[in-house]
Design an enzyme around this catalytic site. Sequence first.
Site, PDB file in Angstrom:
ATOM      1  N   CYS A  70      13.287   3.182   0.202  1.00  0.00           N
ATOM      2  CA  CYS A  70      13.494   4.600  -0.110  1.00  0.00           C
ATOM      3  C   CYS A  70      14.429   5.200   0.948  1.00  0.00           C
ATOM      4  O   CYS A  70      14.176   6.279   1.464  1.00  0.00           O
ATOM      5  CB  CYS A  70      12.174   5.350  -0.194  1.00  0.00           C
ATOM      6  SG  CYS A  70      11.125   5.192   1.252  1.00  0.00           S
TER       7      CYS A  70
ATOM      8  N   ASP B 277       8.931  -4.015  -1.153  1.00  0.00           N
ATOM      9  CA  ASP B 277       9.190  -2.574  -0.999  1.00  0.00           C
ATOM     10  C   ASP B 277       9.205  -2.349   0.514  1.00  0.00           C
ATOM     11  O   ASP B 277       8.216  -1.952   1.109  1.00  0.00           O
ATOM     12  CB  ASP B 277       8.063  -1.793  -1.676  1.00  0.00           C
ATOM     13  CG  ASP B 277       8.376  -0.321  -1.795  1.00  0.00           C
ATOM     14  OD1 ASP B 277       9.546   0.058  -1.616  1.00  0.00           O
ATOM     15  OD2 ASP B 277       7.438   0.454  -2.061  1.00  0.00           O
TER      16      ASP B 277
ATOM     17  N   LYS C 232       3.359   0.647  -6.930  1.00  0.00           N
ATOM     18  CA  LYS C 232       4.062  -0.433  -7.643  1.00  0.00           C
ATOM     19  C   LYS C 232       3.082  -1.533  -8.037  1.00  0.00           C
ATOM     20  O   LYS C 232       3.238  -2.168  -9.071  1.00  0.00           O
ATOM     21  CB  LYS C 232       5.214  -0.970  -6.781  1.00  0.00           C
ATOM     22  CG  LYS C 232       6.267   0.090  -6.540  1.00  0.00           C
ATOM     23  CD  LYS C 232       7.386  -0.396  -5.674  1.00  0.00           C
ATOM     24  CE  LYS C 232       8.282   0.769  -5.259  1.00  0.00           C
ATOM     25  NZ  LYS C 232       7.612   1.728  -4.327  1.00  0.00           N
TER      26      LYS C 232
ATOM     27  N   ALA D  54       0.832  -1.206   0.000  1.00  0.00           N
ATOM     28  CA  ALA D  54       0.000   0.000   0.000  1.00  0.00           C
ATOM     29  C   ALA D  54       0.870   1.262   0.000  1.00  0.00           C
ATOM     30  O   ALA D  54       1.943   1.244   0.584  1.00  0.00           O
ATOM     31  CB  ALA D  54      -0.900  -0.012   1.233  1.00  0.00           C
ATOM     32  N   PRO D  55       0.419   2.332  -0.666  1.00  0.00           N
ATOM     33  CA  PRO D  55      -0.888   2.551  -1.305  1.00  0.00           C
ATOM     34  C   PRO D  55      -0.997   2.032  -2.736  1.00  0.00           C
ATOM     35  O   PRO D  55      -1.992   2.290  -3.392  1.00  0.00           O
ATOM     36  CB  PRO D  55      -1.019   4.076  -1.264  1.00  0.00           C
ATOM     37  CG  PRO D  55       0.399   4.573  -1.375  1.00  0.00           C
ATOM     38  CD  PRO D  55       1.246   3.563  -0.649  1.00  0.00           C
ATOM     39  N   GLY D  56       0.015   1.321  -3.226  1.00  0.00           N
ATOM     40  CA  GLY D  56      -0.214   0.590  -4.469  1.00  0.00           C
ATOM     41  C   GLY D  56       0.391   1.162  -5.739  1.00  0.00           C
ATOM     42  O   GLY D  56       0.002   0.740  -6.828  1.00  0.00           O
TER      43      GLY D  56
HETATM   44  C1  LIG Z   1       7.047   2.217   1.518  1.00  0.00           C
HETATM   45  S1  LIG Z   1       5.386   1.841   1.820  1.00  0.00           S
HETATM   46  C2  LIG Z   1       5.059   0.868   0.428  1.00  0.00           C
HETATM   47  C3  LIG Z   1       4.747   1.630  -0.808  1.00  0.00           C
HETATM   48  C4  LIG Z   1       4.119   0.779  -1.876  1.00  0.00           C
HETATM   49  N1  LIG Z   1       4.884  -0.405  -2.187  1.00  0.00           N
HETATM   50  C5  LIG Z   1       3.909   1.565  -3.161  1.00  0.00           C
HETATM   51  O1  LIG Z   1       4.655   1.434  -4.106  1.00  0.00           O
HETATM   52  O2  LIG Z   1       2.928   2.324  -3.192  1.00  0.00           O
HETATM   53  C6  LIG Z   1       5.541   0.653   3.071  1.00  0.00           C
HETATM   54  C7  LIG Z   1       4.272  -0.119   3.401  1.00  0.00           C
HETATM   55  O3  LIG Z   1       4.689  -1.193   4.231  1.00  0.00           O
HETATM   56  C8  LIG Z   1       3.643  -1.493   5.123  1.00  0.00           C
HETATM   57  N2  LIG Z   1       4.255  -2.278   6.220  1.00  0.00           N
HETATM   58  C9  LIG Z   1       5.044  -1.833   7.213  1.00  0.00           C
HETATM   59  N3  LIG Z   1       5.435  -2.848   8.000  1.00  0.00           N
HETATM   60  C10 LIG Z   1       4.879  -3.972   7.473  1.00  0.00           C
HETATM   61  C11 LIG Z   1       4.908  -5.342   7.829  1.00  0.00           C
HETATM   62  N4  LIG Z   1       5.591  -5.763   8.895  1.00  0.00           N
HETATM   63  N5  LIG Z   1       4.209  -6.215   7.087  1.00  0.00           N
HETATM   64  C12 LIG Z   1       3.488  -5.807   6.004  1.00  0.00           C
HETATM   65  N6  LIG Z   1       3.430  -4.519   5.623  1.00  0.00           N
HETATM   66  C13 LIG Z   1       4.122  -3.609   6.336  1.00  0.00           C
HETATM   67  C14 LIG Z   1       3.095  -0.150   5.514  1.00  0.00           C
HETATM   68  O4  LIG Z   1       1.765  -0.260   5.986  1.00  0.00           O
HETATM   69  C15 LIG Z   1       3.209   0.614   4.187  1.00  0.00           C
HETATM   70  O5  LIG Z   1       1.990   0.565   3.500  1.00  0.00           O
END
Ligand SMILES: C[S@@+](CC[C@H](N)C(=O)[O-])C[C@H]1O[C@@H](n2cnc3c(N)ncnc32)[C@H](O)[C@@H]1O
Length: 417
Positions: A351, A298, A239, A235-237
């Site tokens: 990032c 990610d 990728k 999230a938020p999606g």
């Molecule tokens: C950098 S953002 C991802 C951005 C997303 N991949 C994009 O391209 O839009 C990191 C995400 O990792 C999730 N997150 C953090 N810790 C996590 C965990 N232990 N397991 C699963 N998701 C996690 C967060 O809720 C957040 O949505």
Amino acid sequence: MATDRENYVNLFKSIFKDSVSFSDIKKTVPEEERSFFNMLFMSAFRQLTFIKTVVLPQFVKKKIPHKNEILNFILYLATTELLFLDKPDYAVINSYVDIAKSKTDKFGGNFVNAVLRNILRNRTLLLEKHNQKFFSADFLKILKQDYTPIEIEEMEHFAGIEAPLDLTFKYSAHPSIDNAILLPTGSIRLPANTKITSLDDFQEGNCWAQDAASAIPVRCLGELKGKKVLDICAAPGGKTAQLLDAGATVTAVDISEKRLVKLKENIERLGLSKNLNTLCYNALDLDINEKFDVILLDAPCSATGTFRRHPEIMNTKTIEDVKKQADLQRKILKHCAIFLKSNGLIVYATCSLAKAEGEKQIKTFVKECPDFCVVPIKLKGTEKMQTKEGFLRILPQYLREFSGIDGFFVAVLKRKI
Ligand SMILES: C[S@@+](CC[C@H](N)C(=O)[O-])C[C@H]1O[C@@H](n2cnc3c(N)ncnc32)[C@H](O)[C@@H]1O
């Protein structure tokens, strides 16, 4: 306005004293105040190092006692307004003096009044002498672990510049926007002040906002048509949309139910929901009886590479945050690798500018997991970013001529057996 400002002072303090996140705080501010609130906080975060180390030491000669520390936060926001925002000077001073009086006493009010009037008198000189320093001491400590003073200075240049709007377009779409630049990595760039909702292409579901760096990891994967992809921390999606648009079938995992709802809304807006499945899981506990051709991780990280879009990061992150996130990434990567098919690919991205969350993380992983090897990334437009190990180390200065890019790290790994 005085009462709004009083609330803002409390909110600003809570970011530093109670580690409340800026994005959570933003949601508490009424819609009609958001625009000014956002401008004030973004400017304050950008200018805080200059205000703390250059401006205030000239006019505040004694340390403010702990019981009155709110005065510091009053001065940070008031100085931001006087030096960087176009608001009536005396109205600004009077509001903050009133807040100081109500939060401390008459002396607190007089003190703030004297400091702010001094700043106002010296405004032109102060601005002429701006030292273009934006990174806090803690942020510098993180960067100094991995970069030379010249590299850090180059990064810091971009901290003073508002980030442009980057868009990713669907393969089938043909962008038709005035002022748009096509970046060498494939993203479309528009000026910083562009309102995305005013764009026809956005309204028609042809594109989405995604920093040029953030769009790179999926592009490193080559042909995705018909592939089964596990998108972890999705999230938020941004990728997820790229993967679906490239023809993959995607299982998107995120720890936050709320953020998954947002992901689904975003993907629906783009008309790409057909091959999407979502799962709310902590990636460390992910338990599914399925194997995938590709895993996109990610990973959650210190986000130090996003300081242009999130200037609070320059003031709040410490080496401890980097260590904590690196530890979490290591565990998630190890756990999720078990869901990869033989000969499958993992793209790992963060990032972060810290090598502990990038280069060092992956080098340790391949040492500890001999089933995996690094696949060197050769994506067009990323030549300057390619490291000798075959990773991408993206630094804010790499798209200098186009006003920079977020800091990012990308590695592609292959399961050999
Ligand atoms: C950098 S953002 C991802 C951005 C997303 N991949 C994009 O391209 O839009 C990191 C995400 O990792 C999730 N997150 C953090 N810790 C996590 C965990 N232990 N397991 C699963 N998701 C996690 C967060 O809720 C957040 O949505």
